[in-house]
Design a protein around this motif. Structure first.
Motif, PDB file in Angstrom:
ATOM      1  N   THR A   1      41.944 -20.052  10.032  1.00 49.77           N
ATOM      2  CA  THR A   1      42.061 -20.662  11.354  1.00 49.77           C
ATOM      3  C   THR A   1      40.756 -21.408  11.618  1.00 49.77           C
ATOM      4  OG1 THR A   1      42.712 -20.316  13.661  1.00 49.77           O
ATOM      5  CG2 THR A   1      41.259 -18.660  12.690  1.00 49.77           C
ATOM      6  N   VAL A   2      40.528 -21.842  12.829  1.00 52.04           N
ATOM      7  CA  VAL A   2      39.327 -22.604  13.150  1.00 52.04           C
ATOM      8  C   VAL A   2      38.670 -22.010  14.381  1.00 52.04           C
ATOM      9  CG1 VAL A   2      40.034 -24.787  12.109  1.00 52.04           C
ATOM     10  CG2 VAL A   2      40.718 -24.259  14.455  1.00 52.04           C
ATOM     11  N   GLY A   3      37.411 -22.336  14.548  1.00 52.15           N
ATOM     12  CA  GLY A   3      36.671 -21.894  15.723  1.00 52.15           C
ATOM     13  C   GLY A   3      35.816 -23.012  16.254  1.00 52.15           C
ATOM     14  N   ILE A   4      35.246 -22.799  17.425  1.00 51.76           N
ATOM     15  CA  ILE A   4      34.379 -23.792  18.043  1.00 51.76           C
ATOM     16  C   ILE A   4      33.083 -23.123  18.474  1.00 51.76           C
ATOM     17  CG2 ILE A   4      35.304 -23.489  20.371  1.00 51.76           C
ATOM     18  CD1 ILE A   4      34.329 -26.879  18.853  1.00 51.76           C
ATOM     19  N   SER A   5      31.980 -23.811  18.256  1.00 52.41           N
ATOM     20  CA  SER A   5      30.678 -23.350  18.711  1.00 52.41           C
ATOM     21  C   SER A   5      30.047 -24.444  19.552  1.00 52.41           C
ATOM     22  CB  SER A   5      29.773 -23.038  17.519  1.00 52.41           C
ATOM     23  OG  SER A   5      28.429 -22.882  17.931  1.00 52.41           O
ATOM     24  N   SER A   6      29.518 -24.077  20.703  1.00 52.43           N
ATOM     25  CA  SER A   6      28.838 -25.075  21.518  1.00 52.43           C
ATOM     26  C   SER A   6      27.595 -25.599  20.837  1.00 52.43           C
ATOM     27  CB  SER A   6      28.483 -24.494  22.889  1.00 52.43           C
ATOM     28  OG  SER A   6      29.641 -24.187  23.635  1.00 52.43           O
ATOM     29  N   SER A   7      26.839 -24.680  20.174  1.00 53.21           N
ATOM     30  CA  SER A   7      25.621 -25.141  19.517  1.00 53.21           C
ATOM     31  C   SER A   7      25.256 -24.334  18.264  1.00 53.21           C
ATOM     32  CB  SER A   7      24.434 -25.101  20.486  1.00 53.21           C
ATOM     33  OG  SER A   7      24.180 -23.772  20.914  1.00 53.21           O
ATOM     34  N   GLY A   8      25.713 -23.111  18.146  1.00 55.95           N
ATOM     35  CA  GLY A   8      25.318 -22.271  17.021  1.00 55.95           C
ATOM     36  C   GLY A   8      26.023 -22.620  15.730  1.00 55.95           C
ATOM     37  N   SER A   9      25.569 -21.998  14.631  1.00 58.30           N
ATOM     38  CA  SER A   9      26.099 -22.312  13.302  1.00 58.30           C
ATOM     39  C   SER A   9      27.383 -21.559  12.968  1.00 58.30           C
ATOM     40  CB  SER A   9      25.042 -22.014  12.240  1.00 58.30           C
ATOM     41  OG  SER A   9      24.674 -20.641  12.270  1.00 58.30           O
ATOM     42  N   THR A  10      27.757 -20.566  13.762  1.00 59.00           N
ATOM     43  CA  THR A  10      29.035 -19.880  13.587  1.00 59.00           C
ATOM     44  C   THR A  10      29.822 -19.959  14.889  1.00 59.00           C
ATOM     45  OG1 THR A  10      28.064 -17.748  14.201  1.00 59.00           O
ATOM     46  CG2 THR A  10      28.137 -18.301  11.851  1.00 59.00           C
ATOM     47  N   ALA A  11      31.109 -19.773  14.779  1.00 54.63           N
ATOM     48  CA  ALA A  11      31.997 -20.001  15.919  1.00 54.63           C
ATOM     49  C   ALA A  11      31.709 -19.034  17.063  1.00 54.63           C
ATOM     50  CB  ALA A  11      33.446 -19.876  15.473  1.00 54.63           C
ATOM     51  N   ASP A  12      31.676 -19.574  18.296  1.00 57.97           N
ATOM     52  CA  ASP A  12      31.602 -18.728  19.483  1.00 57.97           C
ATOM     53  C   ASP A  12      32.936 -18.044  19.745  1.00 57.97           C
ATOM     54  OD1 ASP A  12      29.003 -19.630  19.948  1.00 57.97           O
ATOM     55  OD2 ASP A  12      29.669 -21.231  21.288  1.00 57.97           O
ATOM     56  N   VAL A  13      34.025 -18.745  19.444  1.00 62.75           N
ATOM     57  CA  VAL A  13      35.366 -18.254  19.726  1.00 62.75           C
ATOM     58  C   VAL A  13      36.303 -18.849  18.681  1.00 62.75           C
ATOM     59  CG1 VAL A  13      35.820 -20.149  21.341  1.00 62.75           C
ATOM     60  CG2 VAL A  13      37.129 -18.034  21.539  1.00 62.75           C
ATOM     61  N   VAL A  14      37.371 -18.107  18.372  1.00 60.69           N
ATOM     62  CA  VAL A  14      38.277 -18.465  17.273  1.00 60.69           C
ATOM     63  C   VAL A  14      39.665 -18.779  17.824  1.00 60.69           C
ATOM     64  CG1 VAL A  14      39.427 -17.547  15.212  1.00 60.69           C
ATOM     65  CG2 VAL A  14      36.980 -17.161  15.558  1.00 60.69           C
ATOM     66  N   TRP A  15      40.307 -19.790  17.258  1.00 63.97           N
ATOM     67  CA  TRP A  15      41.679 -20.149  17.625  1.00 63.97           C
ATOM     68  C   TRP A  15      42.606 -18.978  17.331  1.00 63.97           C
ATOM     69  CZ3 TRP A  15      43.416 -23.764  20.632  1.00 63.97           C
ATOM     70  CH2 TRP A  15      44.769 -24.114  20.627  1.00 63.97           C
ATOM     71  N   GLY A  16      43.489 -18.657  18.264  1.00 63.45           N
ATOM     72  CA  GLY A  16      44.269 -17.429  18.177  1.00 63.45           C
ATOM     73  C   GLY A  16      45.447 -17.451  17.224  1.00 63.45           C
ATOM     74  N   THR A  17      45.754 -18.602  16.652  1.00 58.94           N
ATOM     75  CA  THR A  17      46.891 -18.719  15.732  1.00 58.94           C
ATOM     76  C   THR A  17      46.386 -19.132  14.366  1.00 58.94           C
ATOM     77  OG1 THR A  17      48.334 -19.398  17.552  1.00 58.94           O
ATOM     78  CG2 THR A  17      49.097 -19.873  15.315  1.00 58.94           C
ATOM     79  N   ASP A  18      46.865 -18.469  13.321  1.00 56.43           N
ATOM     80  CA  ASP A  18      46.465 -18.833  11.962  1.00 56.43           C
ATOM     81  C   ASP A  18      47.087 -20.164  11.556  1.00 56.43           C
ATOM     82  OD1 ASP A  18      45.060 -16.522  11.877  1.00 56.43           O
ATOM     83  OD2 ASP A  18      46.396 -15.480  10.474  1.00 56.43           O
TER      84      ASP A  18
END
Length: 532
Positions: free
Chosen positions: A126-143
């Motif tokens: 799946t994918v995630g989004i980070s406002s600024s960090g190198s790892t995702a702050d939150v992950v998309w809930g569907t694979d």
């Protein structure tokens, strides 16, 4: 499977239709991305971020180049939209979090980072989004699934530092996830990143758009042929009168007839097989929008100052009578307003009386025309013309942009003192609040109180007073708030309680009919037919 999109632009431009800031569909020769458009290297081994078959290949592993696409900074909120597909020999493992697309400041500040991350329900990834960090702050809930193309839209607020992500959304109201705000950052480019990962997966990227609104980056722009009018009526002088030296016309086409929003690239008129335009082919074409669905009088021209000149040149029919006008400047049509097309024909000569264009009858006065052998009308100050309850047949080539907005068209038919209102609605479901619709419509008659309507059935207004009436109708949401942009129409009509013309025979200009009239005589006191 790759989704096939046809974008209006094939190279980076910094001032685009609909307020887009940057765009690229990567239709370059296979090889290095950098060196095409305005792409530049900002890290890694130059030349190994590659274009292949019209897509960018972000290959985690040995390739290391990171590249960015600079644009003129703007304030406030920014969005980017990309189509992407991931492929790998095995599911993305639990320790793998690799961002591959992001916004970039004037240095090494990366914002709104889009990550490939492990699936949460046993899927490929799946994918995630980070406002600024190198790892995702939150992950998309569907694979998500390898080999399937998705459209990601990321939003970044340059004031708060908050990033937000949508996958395959059609509006900003669809499901999204948000990272953690991290303070203000000014963005100056969009970037793609290659790195090492456990799987060294491959990510293909296509159809990039950077803009300031969600709608601007939806993508999936497709060219649509919109045909309006299929009649074969002639002698209505629309869009021009070839048999006269000069002519000027305006025709209204409703939003409901057009049905899509986007950039109008061309308009094609239909002429009969005799038409050559040898002496009638010098055209200037204007386009504009209006809330009116008809012309109210012979002088009710739409002010050309409120229109855009989109063509100035010579036109001629092809072998089938089609007269293609490829616009010098594409017209950005909003999809909600009615469209006005004005044609100014400026050749002093004239063609044969048999040369003409095909038109289709309308229930309202949709055409307005002036023609003369001696006076070349000025579109900026046209004299009174002639009204036509017809439209010129057209085919509009429109490059759609994102989801089409709502549109509606109301028509009124009169019987005595009763009026029947019919409504046609596109891209909007009319229903009562809570009924699964998008909203409903309101109307007023003659400036009276607002009436709410929750369906699209014909509405009959009975017992109206004799004379002129004005219907104003508009779409609203479930909170009774008018849509933005407004979808509104004003229609003027007349009712008559004593219509002595009911049952009359309709005749055309110049037509003659004769009949006996009781006790009618000629000048010699002999019985005689009447002639009209």
């Amino acid at each position: 499977m790759k989704k096939h999109y046809y974008l209006l632009l094939t190279i980076l431009i910094t001032s685009l239709s609909f307020g887009q800031i940057a765009s690229d569909d990567f239709t370059y020769s296979d090889g290095s991305l950098v060196g095409n458009g305005a792409w530049v290297n900002h890290s890694g081994n130059a030349g190994d971020l590659l274009v292949s078959s019209g897509q960018v290949v972000v290959q985690h592993g040995t390739p290391s180049e990171d590249a960015n696409l600079p644009f003129t900074p703007v304030s406030g909120v920014l969005y980017f939209g990309i189509d992407f597909s991931v492929s790998s020999s095995s599911d993305i493992p639990g320790s793998d979090n690799e961002y591959f697309a992001h916004f970039k400041d004037d240095g090494n500040g990366f914002r709104a980072r889009l990550d490939v991350v492990p699936g949460t329900g046993g899927g490929n990834y799946t994918v995630g989004i980070s406002s600024s960090g190198s790892t995702a702050d939150v992950v998309w809930g569907t694979d998500l699934t390898f080999g399937v193309t998705y459209r990601a839209i990321a939003k970044y607020d340059q004031d708060s530092g908050l990033a937000e992500l949508w996958i395959d959304a059609s509006s900003s109201g669809d499901t999204s996830i948000s990272g953690t705000a991290d303070g203000a950052t000014s963005i100056e480019s969009f970037a793609l990143r290659q790195s090492d990962s456990n799987n060294n997966e491959t990510i293909t990227v296509d159809n990039l758009i950077v803009g300031q609104t969600f709608a601007e980056v939806l993508g999936a722009s497709t060219s649509t042929q919109v045909t309006i009018g299929t009649g074969t009526v002639e002698n209505e002088e629309l869009p021009i009168q070839p048999y006269y030296g000069y002519s000027y016309s305006q025709v209204i086409y409703t939003a409901a007839e057009i049905g899509v929003a986007g950039a109008i690239n061309s308009v094609t008129y239909s002429a009969n097989s005799a038409t050559t335009l040898a002496n009638s082919g010098d055209w200037v074409v204007y386009m504009g929008t209006t809330s009116s669905s008809s012309f109210s009088s012979t002088s009710d021209w739409v002010d050309v100052a409120n229109m855009t000149q989109v063509f100035d040149g010579t036109v001629s029919p092809d072998g089938s009578g089609n007269v293609l006008v490829t616009l010098d400047t594409a017209f950005d049509y909003d999809g909600a307003s009615n469209l006005v097309i004005a044609v100014d024909e400026n050749t002093s000569g004239y063609d044969s009386t048999t040369h003409d264009f095909y038109c289709t009858g309308a229930s309202e006065t949709r055409g307005l025309v002036y023609y003369s052998d001696s006076t070349n009308p000025d579109p900026a100050s046209p004299v009174a013309g002639q009204t036509r309850d017809y439209i010129a047949n057209v085919v509009l080539d429109i490059t759609e942009s994102g989801a089409s907005p709502a549109s509606a068209s109301w028509t009124v038919s009169v019987s005595g003192t009763d009026a029947t209102v019919s409504v046609t609605v596109n891209n909007f479901t009319v229903a009562a609040a809570g009924g699964g619709g998008d909203g409903h419509w309101h109307y007023t008659i003659d400036g009276g109180s607002t009436v709410m309507v929750y369906d699209t059935n014909d509405l009959v207004l009975t017992g109206l007073t004799d004379g002129e009436h004005t219907l104003v109708a508009w779409l609203v949401d479930d909170n009774h708030t008018a849509l933005n942009p407004a979808v509104e129409q004003t229609t003027t009509f007349w009712t008559f309680s004593n219509d002595e013309c009911s049952g009359a025979i309709a005749i055309s200009d110049g037509e003659q009919i004769s009949s006996d009239t009781s006790n009618a005589t000629d000048s010699g006191d002999n019985s005689s037919n009447d002639l009209w």
